[in-house]
Design an enzyme around this catalytic site. Structure first.
Site, short mmCIF file in Angstrom:
data_model
loop_
_atom_site.label_atom_id
_atom_site.label_comp_id
_atom_site.label_asym_id
_atom_site.label_seq_id
_atom_site.Cartn_x
_atom_site.Cartn_y
_atom_site.Cartn_z
CG ASP A 217 7.09 -3.81 -1.51
OD1 ASP A 217 7.24 -2.68 -2.00
OD2 ASP A 217 6.42 -4.02 -0.47
CB CYS B 280 2.97 -4.99 -0.44
SG CYS B 280 3.59 -4.62 1.22
CE LYS C 142 4.96 -0.84 -0.28
NZ LYS C 142 5.22 -1.77 0.82
C1 VGL Z 1 5.33 -6.80 2.85
C2 VGL Z 1 5.10 -7.69 4.94
C3 VGL Z 1 5.77 -6.63 5.49
C4 VGL Z 1 5.07 -6.95 1.39
C5 VGL Z 1 6.00 -5.72 3.38
O1 VGL Z 1 5.81 -6.33 0.57
O2 VGL Z 1 4.12 -7.67 1.02
N1 VGL Z 1 4.87 -7.78 3.64
N2 VGL Z 1 6.23 -5.64 4.71
#
Ligand code: VGL
Ligand code: ZN
Length: 197
Positions: free
Chosen positions: A9, A151, A106
């Protein structure tokens, strides 16, 4: 062993200036790029939510950012709107190398969040990543990216539970750190048998 780098991410919304900015999120980009050449495979994940996703506080009247709610699958943090499919916020950081082997998305189902790259937050709906890794003979994973305590944490714990040899390179991750979530994530990862390097 066949060793993959799993880049979690590294998207604009998780970097300074983004909708859910992780402090120092952009500081890890050059380091991650430099690591890519050292692996047999490079896999990137992308948080990829439809507008109005159920993990957004704006979808829950009366709730604020970072409040908790109960979902059918358990407790869920409510986030600012982030990583909406096709937006600039959902795009990878512009300096991140994206010439890896696989990009896995995702969080694309409205009713369920997905922190882990392996299972959605009901801890049972698979993303398909496990099958990809196994059919390529990948048995060792190094994780880097954002955010350490969400994540990266849930991906690392799931990977270890699935039997992969898992290392998290902490210097190539950054955390959100809500109410001690970073310390809790470190403890959970160690307990699951993840190596924190
Ligand atoms: C994430 C919060 C919401 C992450 C993704 O990538 O850690 N955190 N969505
Ligand atoms: Zn998200």
């Amino acid at each position: 062993m066949t060793h993959a780098l799993l880049v979690i991410d590294v998207q604009n919304d998780f970097c300074p200036g983004g909708a859910l900015a992780v402090p120092g999120g952009d500081e890890i980009v050059a380091h991650i790029n430099a690591m890519m050449g050292d692996f047999d495979a490079v896999i990137l994940t992308q948080d990829w939510h439809p507008a109005g996703h159920s993990s957004f506080s704006t979808s829950h009247p009366g709730k604020n950012h970072y409040d908790m709610t109960e979902m059918p699958y358990g407790p869920q943090v409510l986030w600012p709107d982030h990583c909406v499919q096709g937006t600039q916020g959902a795009a990878f950081h512009p300096e991140l190398r994206t010439d890896g082997d696989l990009i896995i998305r995702k969080g694309f189902r409205s009713a369920i969040d997905s922190y882990s790259a392996f299972f959605e937050n009901d801890q049972s709906t698979p993303t398909g990543l496990e099958g990809y890794l196994r059919t390529r003979g990948i048995d060792k994973l190094t994780l880097v990216g954002l955010a350490t305590d969400f994540c990266v944490h849930f991906s690392a714990v799931d990977a270890a539970r699935l039997g992969f040899d898992v290392t998290v390179r902490m210097e190539a991750c950054r955390a959100i750190d809500l109410d001690g979530s970073l310390a809790a994530a470190e403890t959970a990862m160690q307990k699951a048998g993840v190596t924190l390097a």
